[in-house]
Enzyme design. Sequence first.
Site, PDB file in Angstrom:
ATOM      1  N   ASP A   1       2.027   9.504  -5.789  1.00 21.98           N
ATOM      2  CA  ASP A   1       2.143  10.962  -5.630  1.00 21.98           C
ATOM      3  C   ASP A   1       2.517  11.364  -4.206  1.00 21.98           C
ATOM      4  OD1 ASP A   1      -0.337  10.140  -4.750  1.00 21.98           O
ATOM      5  OD2 ASP A   1      -1.484  11.649  -5.846  1.00 21.98           O
TER       6      ASP A   1
ATOM      7  N   HIS B   1       0.850  -1.200   0.000  1.00 23.23           N
ATOM      8  CA  HIS B   1       0.000   0.000   0.000  1.00 23.23           C
ATOM      9  C   HIS B   1       0.881   1.244   0.000  1.00 23.23           C
ATOM     10  CE1 HIS B   1      -4.075   1.810   1.152  1.00 23.23           C
ATOM     11  NE2 HIS B   1      -3.250   2.835   0.992  1.00 23.23           N
TER      12      HIS B   1
ATOM     13  N   GLU C   1     -10.890   3.358   7.342  1.00 25.70           N
ATOM     14  CA  GLU C   1      -9.719   4.143   7.728  1.00 25.70           C
ATOM     15  C   GLU C   1     -10.145   5.229   8.703  1.00 25.70           C
ATOM     16  OE1 GLU C   1      -7.863   6.262   4.464  1.00 25.70           O
ATOM     17  OE2 GLU C   1      -6.172   6.933   5.680  1.00 25.70           O
TER      18      GLU C   1
ATOM     19  N   HIS D   1      -9.905   1.214  -0.184  1.00 23.69           N
ATOM     20  CA  HIS D   1      -9.669   1.967   1.062  1.00 23.69           C
ATOM     21  C   HIS D   1     -10.985   1.981   1.840  1.00 23.69           C
ATOM     22  CE1 HIS D   1      -6.152   3.729  -0.954  1.00 23.69           C
ATOM     23  NE2 HIS D   1      -5.785   4.263   0.204  1.00 23.69           N
TER      24      HIS D   1
ATOM     25  N   ASP E   1       2.033   3.640   2.942  1.00 26.21           N
ATOM     26  CA  ASP E   1       1.023   4.588   2.466  1.00 26.21           C
ATOM     27  C   ASP E   1       1.677   5.665   1.599  1.00 26.21           C
ATOM     28  OD1 ASP E   1      -1.601   5.239   2.096  1.00 26.21           O
ATOM     29  OD2 ASP E   1      -1.896   6.263   3.997  1.00 26.21           O
TER      30      ASP E   1
ATOM     31  N   HIS F   1       1.319   5.043  -2.221  1.00 28.18           N
ATOM     32  CA  HIS F   1       0.808   5.952  -3.259  1.00 28.18           C
ATOM     33  C   HIS F   1       1.963   6.661  -3.961  1.00 28.18           C
ATOM     34  CE1 HIS F   1      -3.538   5.922  -2.059  1.00 28.18           C
ATOM     35  NE2 HIS F   1      -3.020   5.503  -0.919  1.00 28.18           N
TER      36      HIS F   1
ATOM     37  N   GLY G   1      -9.286   8.248  -1.377  1.00 24.79           N
ATOM     38  CA  GLY G   1      -9.745   9.607  -1.049  1.00 24.79           C
ATOM     39  C   GLY G   1     -10.561   9.619   0.229  1.00 24.79           C
TER      40      GLY G   1
HETATM   41 ZN   LIG Z   1      -3.834   4.834   0.943  1.00 27.28          ZN
END
Ligand SMILES: [Zn+2]
Length: 332
Positions: free
Chosen positions: A16, A12, A200, A197, A278, A14, A170
Amino acid sequence: MQFIDLPKIDLHCHLDGSVRPETILDLANQQGVTLPTQDIEQIRELMIAPETCQDLDEYLKRFDLPLSVMQTAEALERISFELYEDAAKENVKYLEVRFGPLLHLESGLTLEDVLASVVKGMKRAESLYDINGNYILSILRHAPKDRIKEVLDVGHQYLGNGIAAFDLAGGEIAGFCSEFIPYAKYAKEQGYHVTIHAGEQGVGQNVSDAITLLGAERIGHGIHITGHHEAYDMVKDQQVTLETCPSSNVQTKAVPALSMHPAKAFLKDGVAITINTDNRTVSNTTMTDEIQKVMHEFALTLDDYFTIYSYSVEAAFTSEQIKKHLRSFIPA
Ligand SMILES: [Zn+2]
């Protein structure tokens, strides 16, 4: 024990949120993008979220700066390569990177250009280092839905060859899953794995919905199944793997402190949990840091570590051949 020496798997991460600050500065200057500062330390500060943010939305603001320079094929290839390179250098043997292809179309790239570029960067790293990977295509839940199928259609040619799964990301509101049933179904029919996701930000029900309504095989975070019996039992009984990201969970106030993170409780109860970054830059972390923090906080043993590692191997969206290679790092 040297934590950097342990074999690692990150499921997991990302794209960006994991760009090197030096690369942001470099690309902005090349592309004529105006930055608020030329000072690398200030750039770093702008990209790293505070230790505890107000909420997930404050955390997500840190993605604006990297996205502004991730609009060319060269930039995407480079950032993808560098992320796999950084991971390989700390003994990450397998890395799944996720990103939202629709966020990279501002300067005229096509979806085809975007996907080809990130896969190319990953493959360049795979050829140089002992690391393998796959991309996960993320859709932002609050964005218009009109191009979701197009993303999946363009990605289809890379299935089994650089792209593996579909994700929803998101801000998380209760009950979001019902809106995405046709898209998840379409993704599955096309041959995509599905991770979502959910759970969370305190909505356990979203986890059971993601499994039953969207066919999620893994859950991004999922930590709020605590206290939601239906979701907890479903995750445990069906061995749905949770991709937990401890530092990020503290930053976004998903848990009040690392000591309150359910990682150890889940592990001891036989829930399939994994530890992941993450966002390497936004959360100012690495796999080495995450593992060290979690093992120290919860006094985990090496056996515990390899139980977590094994959950990651089995849940990886990759071939049996790669899994075999990943299992070879587990001490006999
Ligand atoms: Zn994430």
